[in-house]
Design an enzyme around this catalytic site. Structure first.
Site, PDB file in Angstrom:
ATOM      1  N   GLY A  52       0.776  -1.238   0.000  1.00 48.02           N
ATOM      2  CA  GLY A  52       0.000   0.000   0.000  1.00 48.02           C
ATOM      3  C   GLY A  52       0.806   1.285   0.000  1.00 48.02           C
ATOM      4  O   GLY A  52       0.281   2.360  -0.288  1.00 48.02           O
ATOM      5  N   ASP A 107       1.062   2.953   4.781  1.00 49.66           N
ATOM      6  CA  ASP A 107       0.016   3.772   4.174  1.00 49.66           C
ATOM      7  C   ASP A 107      -0.981   4.276   5.214  1.00 49.66           C
ATOM      8  O   ASP A 107      -1.318   5.453   5.237  1.00 49.66           O
ATOM      9  CB  ASP A 107      -0.703   2.998   3.047  1.00 49.66           C
ATOM     10  CG  ASP A 107      -1.169   1.607   3.464  1.00 49.66           C
ATOM     11  OD1 ASP A 107      -0.974   1.215   4.638  1.00 49.66           O
ATOM     12  OD2 ASP A 107      -1.742   0.904   2.611  1.00 49.66           O
ATOM     13  N   ASP A 110      -4.350   1.791  11.336  1.00 55.21           N
ATOM     14  CA  ASP A 110      -5.755   1.494  11.633  1.00 55.21           C
ATOM     15  C   ASP A 110      -5.823   0.927  13.055  1.00 55.21           C
ATOM     16  O   ASP A 110      -5.735   1.672  14.011  1.00 55.21           O
ATOM     17  CB  ASP A 110      -6.244   0.524  10.551  1.00 55.21           C
ATOM     18  CG  ASP A 110      -7.728   0.243  10.619  1.00 55.21           C
ATOM     19  OD1 ASP A 110      -8.456   1.064  11.171  1.00 55.21           O
ATOM     20  OD2 ASP A 110      -8.159  -0.809  10.112  1.00 55.21           O
ATOM     21  N   LYS A 138      -6.185   6.498  11.368  1.00 52.31           N
ATOM     22  CA  LYS A 138      -7.588   6.342  11.794  1.00 52.31           C
ATOM     23  C   LYS A 138      -7.582   6.049  13.291  1.00 52.31           C
ATOM     24  O   LYS A 138      -7.741   4.893  13.697  1.00 52.31           O
ATOM     25  CB  LYS A 138      -8.194   5.127  11.076  1.00 52.31           C
ATOM     26  CG  LYS A 138      -8.946   5.429   9.807  1.00 52.31           C
ATOM     27  CD  LYS A 138      -9.864   4.270   9.454  1.00 52.31           C
ATOM     28  CE  LYS A 138      -9.343   3.479   8.302  1.00 52.31           C
ATOM     29  NZ  LYS A 138     -10.249   2.413   7.838  1.00 52.31           N
ATOM     30  N   VAL A 160     -11.112   3.721   3.108  1.00 48.80           N
ATOM     31  CA  VAL A 160     -10.634   4.578   2.024  1.00 48.80           C
ATOM     32  C   VAL A 160      -9.759   3.797   1.046  1.00 48.80           C
ATOM     33  O   VAL A 160      -9.135   2.807   1.417  1.00 48.80           O
ATOM     34  CB  VAL A 160      -9.852   5.791   2.578  1.00 48.80           C
ATOM     35  CG1 VAL A 160     -10.766   6.734   3.329  1.00 48.80           C
ATOM     36  CG2 VAL A 160      -8.690   5.352   3.457  1.00 48.80           C
ATOM     37  N   ASP A 166      -5.858  -0.097  -1.266  1.00 49.62           N
ATOM     38  CA  ASP A 166      -6.735  -0.938  -2.086  1.00 49.62           C
ATOM     39  C   ASP A 166      -7.972  -1.393  -1.331  1.00 49.62           C
ATOM     40  O   ASP A 166      -8.034  -1.346  -0.093  1.00 49.62           O
ATOM     41  CB  ASP A 166      -5.980  -2.192  -2.534  1.00 49.62           C
ATOM     42  CG  ASP A 166      -5.771  -3.176  -1.382  1.00 49.62           C
ATOM     43  OD1 ASP A 166      -5.231  -2.750  -0.346  1.00 49.62           O
ATOM     44  OD2 ASP A 166      -6.189  -4.340  -1.504  1.00 49.62           O
ATOM     45  N   ARG A 172      -5.790   1.008  -6.321  1.00 47.41           N
ATOM     46  CA  ARG A 172      -4.497   1.539  -5.860  1.00 47.41           C
ATOM     47  C   ARG A 172      -4.027   2.712  -6.715  1.00 47.41           C
ATOM     48  O   ARG A 172      -3.274   3.562  -6.256  1.00 47.41           O
ATOM     49  CB  ARG A 172      -3.424   0.442  -5.900  1.00 47.41           C
ATOM     50  CG  ARG A 172      -3.593  -0.638  -4.855  1.00 47.41           C
ATOM     51  CD  ARG A 172      -2.290  -1.422  -4.712  1.00 47.41           C
ATOM     52  NE  ARG A 172      -2.473  -2.705  -4.050  1.00 47.41           N
ATOM     53  CZ  ARG A 172      -2.478  -2.879  -2.734  1.00 47.41           C
ATOM     54  NH1 ARG A 172      -2.326  -1.865  -1.936  1.00 47.41           N
ATOM     55  NH2 ARG A 172      -2.641  -4.081  -2.217  1.00 47.41           N
TER      56      ARG A 172
HETATM   57  P1  IMP Z   1      -3.816  -2.323  11.064  1.00 49.60           P
HETATM   58  O1  IMP Z   1      -2.911  -3.487  11.345  1.00 49.60           O
HETATM   59  O2  IMP Z   1      -5.227  -2.580  11.495  1.00 49.60           O
HETATM   60  O3  IMP Z   1      -3.301  -0.997  11.583  1.00 49.60           O
HETATM   61  O4  IMP Z   1      -3.970  -2.267   9.509  1.00 49.60           O
HETATM   62  C1  IMP Z   1      -3.117  -1.597   8.707  1.00 49.60           C
HETATM   63  C2  IMP Z   1      -3.288  -2.056   7.276  1.00 49.60           C
HETATM   64  O5  IMP Z   1      -4.656  -2.355   6.958  1.00 49.60           O
HETATM   65  C3  IMP Z   1      -2.898  -0.959   6.332  1.00 49.60           C
HETATM   66  O6  IMP Z   1      -1.531  -1.015   6.002  1.00 49.60           O
HETATM   67  C4  IMP Z   1      -3.792  -1.211   5.145  1.00 49.60           C
HETATM   68  O7  IMP Z   1      -3.176  -2.125   4.269  1.00 49.60           O
HETATM   69  C5  IMP Z   1      -5.018  -1.831   5.716  1.00 49.60           C
HETATM   70  N1  IMP Z   1      -6.114  -0.834   5.905  1.00 49.60           N
HETATM   71  C6  IMP Z   1      -6.610  -0.350   7.053  1.00 49.60           C
HETATM   72  N2  IMP Z   1      -7.591   0.541   6.850  1.00 49.60           N
HETATM   73  C7  IMP Z   1      -7.715   0.636   5.506  1.00 49.60           C
HETATM   74  C8  IMP Z   1      -8.562   1.442   4.658  1.00 49.60           C
HETATM   75  O8  IMP Z   1      -9.398   2.266   5.053  1.00 49.60           O
HETATM   76  N3  IMP Z   1      -8.368   1.250   3.317  1.00 49.60           N
HETATM   77  C9  IMP Z   1      -7.466   0.385   2.788  1.00 49.60           C
HETATM   78  N4  IMP Z   1      -6.653  -0.359   3.547  1.00 49.60           N
HETATM   79  C10 IMP Z   1      -6.781  -0.232   4.896  1.00 49.60           C
HETATM   80 MG    MG Z   2      -1.362  -1.487   3.255  1.00 48.48          MG
END
Ligand code: IMP
Ligand code: MG
Length: 201
Positions: A52, A107, A110, A138, A160, A166, A172
């Site tokens: 990403g 990217d 979350d 986020k 998003v 993606d 992308r």
């Molecule tokens: P985390 O481990 O929950 O922080 O997730 C991080 C990863 O989830 C990011 O690097 C993205 O690849 C994916 N991700 C989280 N939220 C989104 C979104 O809104 N759109 C697209 N990919 C997301």
């Molecule tokens: Mg990603």
């Protein structure tokens, strides 16, 4: 100013333009200036998470006028689509980061689980320092206790896509960050988070 319109090819699937291309360009340059200032006398290694980060990273590194090294880590999360899905590293680091100053780039931050795992992995390699940079944050969905030192934009709890991000490997190449229309993921009978968690890229 009126919100920019979603370009024609994506109008059926993208609800709105959340961050237009000129705003991305401006903010990425600001981030690059901050990073340039903070890493001026350091032995900088940028470690980006695949896939990403590709668009953001390409713009960011071009704007950082410092000697640096660049490498990538691949991470996927497999599992049943539940919260406890397991992270799997699909590409390992090749550059030796021991004693160097690492900037981890992703990217979007979350839940923070991916970032936490990547930071843990990097810390074990004994760099001199580690900082983290994300294009999007986020904070509403954070589970792991991690924050980034450099954040492009804080966004609400929306799924998003675009500028590298993606949904099921699509979107992308959008030059902006947009919010997906709910019917796109409703059709799969799974919310984006669950789908995304099967293979995180
Ligand atoms: P985390 O481990 O929950 O922080 O997730 C991080 C990863 O989830 C990011 O690097 C993205 O690849 C994916 N991700 C989280 N939220 C989104 C979104 O809104 N759109 C697209 N990919 C997301
Ligand atoms: Mg990603």
């Amino acid at each position: 100013m009126a919100e920019p319109k979603v370009p024609h090819p994506w109008r059926d699937e993208i609800e709105s333009v959340l961050i237009p291309a000129p705003a991305l360009r401006k903010r990425v340059k600001e981030l690059a200036r901050e990073i340039q200032r903070d890493f001026a006398q350091k032995d900088l290694v940028i470690v980006a998470l695949l896939n990403g980060t590709v668009l953001f990273l390409a713009d960011l590194v071009r704007a950082i006028q410092l000697p640096m090294r660049l490498d990538f880590i691949g991470v996927s999360s497999y599992g049943s689509g539940t919260i406890s899905s397991e992270l799997v590293f699909t590409k390992e680091l090749r550059i030796d980061v021991n004693g160097r100053d690492v900037l981890l780039v992703d990217d979007i931050l979350d839940t923070g689980r991916t970032f936490q795992a990547a930071l843990g992995k990097l810390a074990a390699l004994k760099p001199a320092s580690i900082k983290a940079c994300v294009l999007l944050d986020k904070p509403a969905r954070r589970i792991a206790k991690v924050e980034a030192d450099y954040v492009g934009f804080e966004i609400p709890d929306l799924f998003v896509v675009g500028y590298g991000l993606d949904y099921a490997e699509r979107f992308r190449n959008l030059p902006f960050v947009g919010a997906l229309k709910p019917h796109v993921y409703a059709a799969t009978k799974k919310p984006p988070e669950k789908l995304r968690r099967r293979v995180r890229t």
